[in-house]
Design an enzyme around this catalytic site. Structure first.
Site, PDB file in Angstrom:
ATOM      1  N   HIS A   7       0.816  -1.224   0.000  1.00 29.20           N
ATOM      2  CA  HIS A   7       0.000   0.000   0.000  1.00 29.20           C
ATOM      3  C   HIS A   7       0.846   1.269   0.000  1.00 29.20           C
ATOM      4  O   HIS A   7       0.332   2.354  -0.250  1.00 29.20           O
ATOM      5  CB  HIS A   7      -0.918   0.008   1.234  1.00 29.20           C
ATOM      6  CG  HIS A   7      -1.976  -1.060   1.167  1.00 29.20           C
ATOM      7  ND1 HIS A   7      -3.297  -0.758   0.965  1.00 29.20           N
ATOM      8  CD2 HIS A   7      -1.896  -2.409   1.245  1.00 29.20           C
ATOM      9  CE1 HIS A   7      -3.998  -1.889   0.949  1.00 29.20           C
ATOM     10  NE2 HIS A   7      -3.169  -2.902   1.109  1.00 29.20           N
ATOM     11  N   ASP A  59       3.327   9.770  -0.463  1.00 25.91           N
ATOM     12  CA  ASP A  59       2.201   8.917  -0.082  1.00 25.91           C
ATOM     13  C   ASP A  59       1.989   7.867  -1.169  1.00 25.91           C
ATOM     14  O   ASP A  59       2.041   8.195  -2.362  1.00 25.91           O
ATOM     15  CB  ASP A  59       0.927   9.780   0.050  1.00 25.91           C
ATOM     16  CG  ASP A  59      -0.052   9.221   1.075  1.00 25.91           C
ATOM     17  OD1 ASP A  59      -0.120   7.984   1.212  1.00 25.91           O
ATOM     18  OD2 ASP A  59      -0.746  10.024   1.728  1.00 25.91           O
TER      19      ASP A  59
HETATM   20  P1  ADP Z   1      -3.094   6.470   5.337  1.00 30.72           P
HETATM   21  O1  ADP Z   1      -3.501   5.125   4.880  1.00 30.72           O
HETATM   22  O2  ADP Z   1      -1.630   6.725   5.250  1.00 30.72           O
HETATM   23  O3  ADP Z   1      -3.623   6.848   6.671  1.00 30.72           O
HETATM   24  P2  ADP Z   1      -4.986   7.433   3.301  1.00 30.72           P
HETATM   25  O4  ADP Z   1      -5.341   8.814   2.939  1.00 30.72           O
HETATM   26  O5  ADP Z   1      -4.744   6.525   2.163  1.00 30.72           O
HETATM   27  O6  ADP Z   1      -3.735   7.521   4.295  1.00 30.72           O
HETATM   28  O7  ADP Z   1      -6.154   6.779   4.145  1.00 30.72           O
HETATM   29  C1  ADP Z   1      -6.605   7.367   5.330  1.00 30.72           C
HETATM   30  C2  ADP Z   1      -7.961   6.795   5.679  1.00 30.72           C
HETATM   31  O8  ADP Z   1      -8.241   7.109   7.036  1.00 30.72           O
HETATM   32  C3  ADP Z   1      -9.074   7.401   4.850  1.00 30.72           C
HETATM   33  O9  ADP Z   1     -10.052   6.425   4.602  1.00 30.72           O
HETATM   34  C4  ADP Z   1      -9.602   8.510   5.757  1.00 30.72           C
HETATM   35  O10 ADP Z   1     -10.964   8.771   5.584  1.00 30.72           O
HETATM   36  C5  ADP Z   1      -9.372   7.937   7.129  1.00 30.72           C
HETATM   37  N1  ADP Z   1      -9.092   9.020   8.082  1.00 30.72           N
HETATM   38  C6  ADP Z   1      -8.021   9.830   8.115  1.00 30.72           C
HETATM   39  N2  ADP Z   1      -8.099  10.702   9.137  1.00 30.72           N
HETATM   40  C7  ADP Z   1      -9.248  10.426   9.768  1.00 30.72           C
HETATM   41  C8  ADP Z   1      -9.914  10.968  10.921  1.00 30.72           C
HETATM   42  N3  ADP Z   1      -9.387  11.965  11.641  1.00 30.72           N
HETATM   43  N4  ADP Z   1     -11.082  10.433  11.273  1.00 30.72           N
HETATM   44  C9  ADP Z   1     -11.600   9.414  10.571  1.00 30.72           C
HETATM   45  N5  ADP Z   1     -11.042   8.873   9.495  1.00 30.72           N
HETATM   46  C10 ADP Z   1      -9.874   9.356   9.100  1.00 30.72           C
HETATM   47  C1  G6P Z   2      -1.152   3.051   6.199  1.00 29.99           C
HETATM   48  C2  G6P Z   2      -0.527   1.685   6.034  1.00 29.99           C
HETATM   49  C3  G6P Z   2      -1.445   0.626   6.649  1.00 29.99           C
HETATM   50  C4  G6P Z   2      -1.757   0.983   8.083  1.00 29.99           C
HETATM   51  C5  G6P Z   2      -2.340   2.399   8.169  1.00 29.99           C
HETATM   52  C6  G6P Z   2      -2.601   2.832   9.600  1.00 29.99           C
HETATM   53  O1  G6P Z   2      -2.315   3.056   5.460  1.00 29.99           O
HETATM   54  O2  G6P Z   2      -0.309   1.431   4.657  1.00 29.99           O
HETATM   55  O3  G6P Z   2      -0.821  -0.636   6.597  1.00 29.99           O
HETATM   56  O4  G6P Z   2      -2.657   0.075   8.638  1.00 29.99           O
HETATM   57  O5  G6P Z   2      -1.444   3.303   7.571  1.00 29.99           O
HETATM   58  O6  G6P Z   2      -1.454   2.726  10.373  1.00 29.99           O
HETATM   59  P1  G6P Z   2      -1.367   1.785  11.662  1.00 29.99           P
HETATM   60  O7  G6P Z   2       0.072   1.772  12.035  1.00 29.99           O
HETATM   61  O8  G6P Z   2      -2.243   2.457  12.667  1.00 29.99           O
HETATM   62  O9  G6P Z   2      -1.895   0.442  11.281  1.00 29.99           O
END
Ligand code: ADP
Ligand code: G6P
Length: 487
Positions: A170, A386
């Site tokens: 991912h 990202d």
């Molecule tokens: P990452 O996987 O690195 O966190 P992404 O943008 O790909 O970044 O995915 C983040 C996910 O988490 C999205 O589905 C987003 O809606 C959710 N998310 C991020 N911040 C919040 C928050 N403060 N509250 C709820 N959902 C969140």
């Molecule tokens: C990114 C990574 C995921 C991970 C998520 C949240 O999306 O690709 O593998 O689950 O961040 O991070 P955490 O350490 O809380 O699982």
């Protein structure tokens, strides 16, 4: 030994990920509660498992040990894999998130290399492989997810040569010159090559991997054979590993339905009233991670305020930050920097009853998130690096009204698809301010035109399309080559 709880299962589709879609929140030790897990991996895979019969092996987010409270709805498809406190520190915080995470994100902060973390990573990957082996029925498909589990494909193949193994990363896959810093580089590559198909977000990541295999495994035949999503293949002695790019996405229809629902629309109107009807709303939604560029974003906004290009009366920035990996040093420092910056900006440019930045260090539920997306005039998705970034795609999916503009970092994987967003280099302070100002001042017709194109893309290429294309390639052809140049 086969893990007890999973021994009876014979699923034909198994997802293996470090996290389960639910995690146990033990803030109140007397009343632990299951909550949705943070991050894009869970957001993407949860709708996939809902539509398929299958099992999910993952960690439940707690190291309390002992028995878990029953999962909601007696959800027997969820199979918790336990971690001890030492493994949480060494495998999760250490090797996964202080070695691999920074190294794979351009070394935005320096990765740490530690032999005992590596041993923990080995042990935990072996445990996940055992759980997967116990869950999978004969000839099942096992889909292993992300950087925490890169050794699982080979370990699982050793236990269960009959199953078909897919792996999807991912996060970005770095260029060889960065990856080669890793003292355990060969073991990681061997682990991944246990899969029948290795998927990356972008063609660039797949190319990086193929180059790396050429450097590390000189005996192997590595060919570039671009065909649809498959960009190349590695011919091992007894089988073939395909390598491709499969950009992940969101449940666009689900989000759109949520955005159109009356409670969400009412909440959007309420947010707008609360923040001030005449103010333009900028929004950031991220895990609190140093790769997300939150600090640079705040500084760009501060620059606009200082130059008088925006004021607290006409503009407000709402930043929602999910708590993440909170004991790791770089994360603590990042949080301190962000909170100090918010204080500075509000102190310098706010007035009683009107602050320019609303900062919430919390997780919000899906409806609140959809309402916030609906209220935003400008969505700021500006990571320094990202793999994809799902927030950008969620915002687009949640705007059937064609309102709002998206400012998107060139360094998010999503920028390769969402080319009609306003793209920005978040490292360039002047450009960042200019793009923010342009987004705030964007002509409505032009904004709607851009949003229409963006929506067209996200609806066509939703998360079901992603899963379907990956699994179709995984199942297309046997993956084995009885005799060939590498045999
Ligand atoms: P990452 O996987 O690195 O966190 P992404 O943008 O790909 O970044 O995915 C983040 C996910 O988490 C999205 O589905 C987003 O809606 C959710 N998310 C991020 N911040 C919040 C928050 N403060 N509250 C709820 N959902 C969140
Ligand atoms: C990114 C990574 C995921 C991970 C998520 C949240 O999306 O690709 O593998 O689950 O961040 O991070 P955490 O350490 O809380 O699982």
């Amino acid at each position: 030994p086969r893990p007890g709880r999973t021994a009876a299962s014979d699923a034909d589709f198994v997802v293996v990920a470090n996290r389960l879609p639910l995690h146990l929140d033990t803030t109140d030790l007397d009343a632990p509660r299951w909550r949705r897990s943070p991050g894009g991996l869970v957001s993407a895979l949860e709708p996939i498992l809902r539509t398929r019969r299958g099992a999910w092996a993952g960690w439940a987010g707690t190291v309390t040990g002992g028995a878990h409270p029953a999962l909601p709805d007696q959800d027997t498809r969820m199979h918790p894999v336990p971690l001890t406190e030492d493994e949480y520190r060494d495998y999760y915080e250490g090797f996964s998130n202080a070695t691999l995470w920074p190294l794979f994100h351009d070394a935005v902060v320096p990765p740490d290399f530690d032999q005992s973390w590596w041993h923990s990573y080995l042990g935990v990957n072996q445990r996940f492989a055992q759980h997967a082996a116990a869950l999978a029925g004969p000839g099942a498909t096992v889909w292993v997810q992300d950087y925490q589990l890169m050794l699982v494909p080979a370990m699982l193949r050793a236990l269960r040569p009959d199953v078909r193994i897919g792996f999807f990363l991912h996060i970005p896959f770095p260029p060889p010159e960065l990856f080669l810093q890793l003292p355990w580089r060969s073991q990681i590559v061997d682990g991944l090559l246990g899969a029948d198909l290795i998927g990356f977000q972008l063609p660039g990541g797949a190319e990086n991997f193929l180059q790396l295999v050429r450097r590390l495994r000189r005996g192997e035949d590595v060919s570039r054979a671009p065909h649809a999503s498959v960009l190349g293949r590695v011919l091992l002695r007894d089988r073939e590993v395909r390598v491709g790019a499969f950009p992940i996405s969101v449940d666009a229809a689900g989000l759109e339905d949520l955005a159109r629902s009356e409670p969400v629309r009412e909440r959007t109107r309420q947010i707008r009233r609360q923040l001030g009807e005449r103010r333009r709303i900028m929004l950031g939604v991220d895990r609190l991670d140093y790769t997300k560029g939150i600090d640079q974003r705040l500084r760009a906004f501060e620059g606009l305020l200082a130059a008088g290009r925006a004021t607290a009366q006409d503009t407000v920035l709402v930043q929602i930050a999910t708590p993440s990996r909170e004991r790791i040093g770089h994360y603590r420092r990042q949080r301190a920097r962000i909170e100090a910056r918010v204080g500075q900006i509000n102190g310098a440019f706010g007035q009683v009853g009107q602050v320019p930045v609303h900062y919430l260090h919390t997780t919000v539920d899906r409806s609140e998130l959809a309402a916030l997306y609906g209220a935003a005039d400008v969505m700021l998705v500006t990571p320094l690096r990202d793999g994809m970034n799902l927030v950008a795609k969620e915002f687009v999916a949640a705007r059937p009204d064609l309102g709002g503009s998206l400012v998107l970092s060139e360094f998010a994987g999503a920028a390769q698809e969402l080319t009609r967003a306003l793209l920005v280099n978040p490292h360039h302070p002047v450009e960042f301010q200019d793009v923010m100002a342009a987004a705030l001042g964007q002509d409505e017709t032009e904004g709607r035109r851009r949003m229409r194109d963006l929506r067209h893309h996200v609806r066509e290429r939703d998360v079901h399309h992603w899963a379907h294309s990956f699994l179709a390639v995984l199942h297309g052809g046997s993956g084995s080559v009885p005799s060939g140049p590498g045999a």
